[in-house]
Motif scaffolding. Structure first.
Motif, short mmCIF file in Angstrom:
data_model
loop_
_atom_site.label_atom_id
_atom_site.label_comp_id
_atom_site.label_asym_id
_atom_site.label_seq_id
_atom_site.Cartn_x
_atom_site.Cartn_y
_atom_site.Cartn_z
N ASP A 248 0.78 -1.39 0.04
CA ASP A 248 0.21 0.02 0.01
C ASP A 248 0.79 1.07 -0.17
OD1 ASP A 248 -2.16 1.56 0.12
OD2 ASP A 248 -2.79 1.09 2.21
N ILE A 250 2.06 4.93 1.08
CA ILE A 250 1.89 5.81 1.92
C ILE A 250 2.57 7.24 1.46
CG2 ILE A 250 1.84 4.23 3.71
CD1 ILE A 250 4.91 4.61 4.45
N SER A 251 2.42 8.34 2.41
CA SER A 251 3.23 9.53 2.03
C SER A 251 3.70 10.22 3.20
CB SER A 251 1.97 10.51 1.59
OG SER A 251 1.27 10.97 2.85
N ASP A 254 1.60 10.43 6.86
CA ASP A 254 1.28 9.14 7.44
C ASP A 254 2.39 9.03 8.79
OD1 ASP A 254 -0.78 8.12 6.01
OD2 ASP A 254 0.52 7.41 4.37
N ASP A 258 -0.57 5.32 11.34
CA ASP A 258 -1.08 5.09 10.04
C ASP A 258 -0.53 3.95 9.28
OD1 ASP A 258 -2.86 7.66 10.48
OD2 ASP A 258 -0.72 8.76 10.10
N LEU A 259 0.78 3.85 9.40
CA LEU A 259 1.30 2.74 8.63
C LEU A 259 0.97 1.33 9.26
CD1 LEU A 259 3.15 4.85 7.80
CD2 LEU A 259 5.04 3.33 8.22
N LYS A 262 -2.96 0.74 8.10
CA LYS A 262 -3.14 0.45 6.68
C LYS A 262 -2.21 -0.96 6.66
CE LYS A 262 -2.79 4.98 4.82
NZ LYS A 262 -2.07 5.67 3.74
#
Length: 294
Positions: A248, A250-251, A254, A258-259, A262
């Motif tokens: 996935d 991410i940016s 994140d 958040d990691l 996800k």
């Protein structure tokens, strides 16, 4: 056999032949002719040639209705072909679904997903046993009617804890062990007892970030993709043959949390696919790699 009552999911009545041998002409024709001579209705057939290793790998599944060989007699009749092509082969019967034990620690997302998919018939197997080194998932196991065993694991009691686990695997006639975020490193003895019978979910896109806290290390490294990997367990940590992976994006926005969130979605999907392909006899292993047949 033990006398423990467990839920059995209905299975179709087919046989699956898995073959590995040196590549040569005539293998497919010989197998097809053998099955035809014994009135087999082939449902699926897939093959792979590895030129670098001069290997031929094949999976063929057929309906047992009308097939005029008993499973007990298959080896005797197939022996000539197997010898001619120097085959390593396995015959799997769908009417004997695998018995799966799930090991888990505190995170329950993979366990819940596997149990839900099993209840809905997506995973055609028996799940009679859950083992955990924490009590957090006991209520979930009870909800799905699966026997739950809490075995505390500490640095100074690991051999004794694993001995209790081995006894349970024997008691429940376990064929496959699934580590659904079981946050313990298995001993070499454990791994050696169950070769090609332990599937783990690792929360990174291997071979990146082997070992503990991969999401934190991915965040520190500033990666743009995170992943999850379902693999067979070997004595070398997180380096067993890979069955399935997913990623996935991410940016920079994140955070570690958040990691992790996800990643949990990836872990569920990847682990369920890996388990499904194993119980459907779609995997052949060689040279620390896997072939996954459609």
């Amino acid at each position: 056999m033990n006398n423990i009552a467990v839920k059995t999911t209905a299975a179709k009545n087919t046989a699956t032949l898995l073959i590995t041998c040196p590549d040569s002409k005539g293998i497919v024709a010989a197998i097809a002719d053998f099955l035809y001579q014994h009135n087999a209705n082939i449902l699926h057939a897939d093959q792979h040639q590895d030129a670098e290793n001069n290997l031929f790998l094949m999976r063929v599944e057929w309906d047992l209705a009308g097939f005029n060989l008993l499973p007990a007699d298959f080896e005797q009749h197939f022996a000539e072909i197997a010898k001619r092509f120097s085959m390593e082969w396995q015959l799997k019967l769908s009417q004997k679904p695998l018995r799966v034990a799930i090991m888990v620690s505190q995170y329950d997302h993979c366990l819940a997903d596997l149990l839900h998919r099993h209840k809905n018939g997506e995973l055609v197997c028996d799940i009679p046993l859950i083992i955990s080194n924490h009590k957090d998932t006991e209520a979930l196991a009870k909800f799905y009617g699966v026997d739950f065993h809490y075995i505390e694991v500490k640095k100074d009691n690991k051999p004794e804890a694993e001995a209790r686990q081995f006894a349970l695997f024997d008691q429940y006639d376990i064929d496959l062990i699934v580590l659904a975020r079981y946050m313990q490193i298995l001993s070499p003895d454990f791994v050696a007892r169950y070769p090609k019978q332990i599937i783990n979910i690792h929360h990174s896109f291997l071979p990146a970030f082997i070992g503990a806290r991969p999401y934190h290390r991915a965040f520190e490294r500033g990666v743009k993709l995170i992943g999850a990997t379902g693999h067979y367990v070997t004595e070398v940590l997180d380096e067993g043959p890979i069955i399935e992976q997913d990623i996935d994006r991410i940016s920079h926005r994140d955070q570690v949390e958040d990691l992790i969130q996800k990643g949990r979605d990836l872990e569920r999907i990847v682990l369920s696919k890996a388990v499904r392909w194993h119980i459907e006899n779609r995997i052949l292993l060689y040279a620390n790699k896997t072939v996954i047949f459609d």
